[in-house]
Scaffold this active site. Structure first.
Site, PDB file in Angstrom:
ATOM      1  N   LYS A   1      27.954   8.701   8.310  1.00 41.18           N
ATOM      2  CA  LYS A   1      26.747   7.914   8.117  1.00 41.18           C
ATOM      3  C   LYS A   1      27.041   6.496   8.576  1.00 41.18           C
ATOM      4  CE  LYS A   1      23.328   6.660   4.682  1.00 41.18           C
ATOM      5  NZ  LYS A   1      22.776   6.951   3.366  1.00 41.18           N
TER       6      LYS A   1
ATOM      7  N   GLY B   1      17.689   7.404  10.725  1.00 40.72           N
ATOM      8  CA  GLY B   1      16.761   6.877   9.734  1.00 40.72           C
ATOM      9  C   GLY B   1      16.508   5.410  10.005  1.00 40.72           C
ATOM     10  N   ALA B   2      15.945   4.727   8.997  1.00 38.05           N
ATOM     11  CA  ALA B   2      15.611   3.329   9.161  1.00 38.05           C
ATOM     12  C   ALA B   2      16.864   2.465   9.241  1.00 38.05           C
ATOM     13  CB  ALA B   2      14.735   2.863   8.008  1.00 38.05           C
ATOM     14  N   GLU B   3      17.933   2.860   8.554  1.00 33.23           N
ATOM     15  CA  GLU B   3      19.081   1.958   8.563  1.00 33.23           C
ATOM     16  C   GLU B   3      20.389   2.627   8.951  1.00 33.23           C
ATOM     17  OE1 GLU B   3      20.147   0.255   4.882  1.00 33.23           O
ATOM     18  OE2 GLU B   3      20.075   2.123   3.772  1.00 33.23           O
ATOM     19  N   ALA B   4      20.378   3.956   9.101  1.00 32.98           N
ATOM     20  CA  ALA B   4      21.637   4.608   9.433  1.00 32.98           C
ATOM     21  C   ALA B   4      21.434   5.757  10.397  1.00 32.98           C
ATOM     22  CB  ALA B   4      22.303   5.122   8.156  1.00 32.98           C
ATOM     23  N   LYS B   5      22.497   5.997  11.191  1.00 33.69           N
ATOM     24  CA  LYS B   5      22.523   7.178  12.048  1.00 33.69           C
ATOM     25  C   LYS B   5      23.408   8.197  11.364  1.00 33.69           C
ATOM     26  CE  LYS B   5      22.046   4.865  16.472  1.00 33.69           C
ATOM     27  NZ  LYS B   5      22.783   4.034  17.398  1.00 33.69           N
TER      28      LYS B   5
ATOM     29  N   ASP C   1      15.953   4.468  -4.516  1.00 37.46           N
ATOM     30  CA  ASP C   1      15.104   4.950  -3.422  1.00 37.46           C
ATOM     31  C   ASP C   1      14.816   6.429  -3.621  1.00 37.46           C
ATOM     32  OD1 ASP C   1      13.651   5.031  -1.098  1.00 37.46           O
ATOM     33  OD2 ASP C   1      15.357   4.996   0.251  1.00 37.46           O
TER      34      ASP C   1
ATOM     35  N   SER D   1      20.233  12.770  12.782  1.00 37.51           N
ATOM     36  CA  SER D   1      19.011  12.028  12.475  1.00 37.51           C
ATOM     37  C   SER D   1      19.281  10.541  12.542  1.00 37.51           C
ATOM     38  CB  SER D   1      18.470  12.410  11.099  1.00 37.51           C
ATOM     39  OG  SER D   1      19.058  11.616  10.107  1.00 37.51           O
TER      40      SER D   1
END
Lengths: 375, 239
Positions: B42, B21-25, B149, B19
């Site tokens: 991550k 995400g907004a700040e990490a693969k 979060d 996946s």
């Protein structure tokens, strides 16, 4: 009383419908619908005449004049003065708008007005104008949520079907995405709005409020020597907080002297870099969560080129698209209120009875049932 | 187990991007490739839109904070993915084969809510989930950890026993501040209402009840939560 006459929003030619309306309310023999939009929730008063042409299924802004109350340098705009400003200008602006559109009040199908959110006294002044016209000419009223006005004008102007919306202005900071007939707020500020943060910092630096404090901060940031000062960076989930940043940057501002190694311009630069990075980050989080690939920035702060550029870069990295910035939906105006109002009218939403035409300072974006969008 | 070294991050051909995400693969690494067990890399990537100084600070700070807090949770017995190695901005974590709470809700529970025959048992499951979620948040707060979060995407659910595994501690903090804990709950409340508008109203009430029972400073936190809610909602004042 200082007022600025903004250049009217240009009518950009016909704009197609998002999808064909279920209900049409023709108001002239030719079947063309005209509505009037009255906006005055903050320091701008704007009157818009919007036309809907059923033969082409398009909307057209026929007129959209506007006046802005400019507060003295070092001050914010106060409710009393702003309301007085709006009261002075509402009638001439309506006359000017109708003249420019070449129609009369008898041809208007509905008077759309901002019901909230906004500052009480200025809102009130505009609602009274709307009610008076409604009673004099027997025209139905249509209350509109200000935020939804921004979003709908943005969607139509950009042909954006389902964007993630970043709404950034003097009083609002929200990340919004549509789901299940409401614009849901995914993230927002937990204290002051981003525009409020910029406005208040501009006051500390004695920057002019003409044309807007944010614009003058943007110009100062461009002059900066790229000296980046570290400021608090506060993102909590998809929410943000600006009050700590403001306090810190104000303290830096007080420490400016001939011996300090940074200037007021550097502070403007660092402030912009920090708060815009926070906004882009929460927008990206909302996009990842909702799996959307289109971004629309609305509200006055959306005019900032640096914010636009940062958002553009983020979109590029994600393979998403950013809708182009446009004054028709970034800055408060009458046509955007007319746009949200006419959608409500055309899709069978109820008009607002006189006794319900009260305005409210608090009116959340997610309180509106968007009857014109598919469930 | 945790060690810090500085190697360039290279992706092997047998790693699978699961996946972004907004700040990490997130890369899934099979057993035997890097560690004996399957794991997740991550990778927090750099953001071109951010000022370089800010970008470097944030990516490294968040990676280290996450590693530190995960280790602390592990020591105190809170279910979280085990940290195998920290190499900022990359974190190697134990692979957990479970759906996120969001996936679980969307695939199973809420869809079935329309089916009246199954309604009662689904409602029980929802209640269990709310209780477990409240306990998970309380356990973190009791240790002086604020997640930062809390969403349904940031907790995984082991079925059928319904144990929750908290993940994604990039915005987490070690703090004993009442305000921070209240904001943590506020973020969760907002995430629930925006992501799952169809969730029944008593879900949040139940979650709070379970939080109140399990959290040490529940009264102070919940009364501060009311203030945070008022402050947040007041934000609708201006155009």
């Amino acid at each position: 009383m200082v007022t600025a006459t903004d250049a009217p929003c240009r009518a950009f030619g016909n704009l197609p419908l998002p999808h064909p309306p279920l209900h049409r309310i023709p108001s002239t023999a030719l079947g063309i619908t005209y509505v009037l939009g009255i906006e005055g929730s903050a320091n701008k008063i704007g009157i818009g005449v919007l036309q809907y042409d059923p033969s082409e299924e398009t909307y057209l802004i026929r007129a959209n004049p506007r006046k802005t109350y400019v507060a003295p340098t070092g001050h914010g705009f106060l409710p009393k003065q702003t309301a007085y400003h709006h009261q002075q200008h509402v009638v001439p602006l309506i006359r000017a708008a109708l003249n420019e559109a070449g129609i009369t009040l008898q041809q208007i199908a509905a008077i759309c007005f901002t019901q909230g959110p906004g500052m009480g006294a200025p809102l009130q002044s505009c609602v009274i104008a709307a009610r008076t016209l409604s009673l004099l000419f027997d025209i139905p009223l249509m209350g509109v949520n200000h935020c939804v006005g921004h979003i709908e004008m943005g969607r139509i102007a950009c042909q954006a079907t389902n964007p993630v919306v970043l709404y950034v202005s003097g009083g609002n900071t929200q990340v919004i995405a549509y789901s299940n007939q409401r614009y849901r707020i995914f993230g927002e500020t937990i204290d002051i709005a981003v525009g409020n943060c910029l406005d208040r910092f501009a006051r500390v630096l004695h920057l002019s409020n003409d044309p807007s404090p944010g614009y003058n901060i943007e110009q100062a940031a461009k002059r900066a020597g790229k000296h980046f000062l570290e400021l608090p960076y506060t993102v909590k989930g998809m929410d943000v907080s600006f009050s700590g940043i403001l306090t810190q940057v104000e303290q830096y501002a007080k420490a400016i002297s001939s011996s300090s190694d940074f200037t007021a311009d550097d502070l403007c630069f660092s402030l912009q870099e920090t708060i815009f990075a926070m906004l882009v980050e929460i927008t990206e989080r909302a996009m990842a969560l909702t799996q959307q690939s289109q971004v629309l920035i609305v509200g006055g702060v959306g005019c900032n080129r640096r914010l636009q550029d940062m958002m553009q870069q983020m979109c590029h990295e994600r393979g998403a698209t950013l809708c182009a910035m446009d004054h028709r939906y970034c800055i408060d105006n009458g046509a955007m209120i007319a746009q949200a109002g006419i959608l409500q009218l055309q899709y069978g939403g109820n008009t607002t009875p006189l006794e319900d035409s009260v305005c409210t300072q608090r009116y959340r974006t997610d309180q509106v049932l968007t009857v014109w969008r598919e469930p | 187990m945790t060690r810090t070294e500085s190697e360039a991050f290279t992706v092997n051909s047998d790693w699978e991007l699961v996946s972004q995400g907004a700040e990490a693969k997130l890369w899934k690494i099979p057993a035997g490739s890097l560690f004996d067990v399957p794991c997740i890399a991550k990778e927090r990537f750099s953001k071109a839109y951010r000022h370089p100084a800010l970008d470097e600070k944030l990516t490294k700070q968040r990676c280290r904070a996450e590693s530190r807090i995960l280790t602390k949770c592990m020591e105190k017995g809170i279910p979280v993915p085990r940290v195998l190695r920290t190499d900022a901005p990359v974190l190697y974590l134990e692979y957990i084969d479970a759906p996120t709470v969001r996936e679980y809700l969307e695939s199973d529970l809420l869809l079935a809510l329309t089916n009246t025959a199954q309604n009662a048992s689904q409602h029980d499951k929802l209640q269990q989930l709310a209780l477990a979620f409240g306990q998970m948040v309380a356990a973190l707060h009791n240790m002086g950890i604020v997640h930062g979060d809390l969403t349904t995407s940031n907790a995984m659910i082991r079925l059928p026993e319904m144990t929750l595994v908290a993940i994604d501690f990039g915005l987490a903090k070690n703090t004993t501040s009442t305000e921070e804990r209240a904001v943590d709950l506020y973020v969760l409340e907002r995430a629930l209402s925006s992501t799952h508008p169809k969730l029944p109203d008593d879900f949040w009430t139940l979650l709070l009840t379970s939080y109140r029972a399990a959290a040490e400073k529940a009264e102070a936190t919940l009364s501060r939560l009311e203030q945070v809610q008022i402050r947040g909602r007041k934000r609708e004042c201006f155009g």
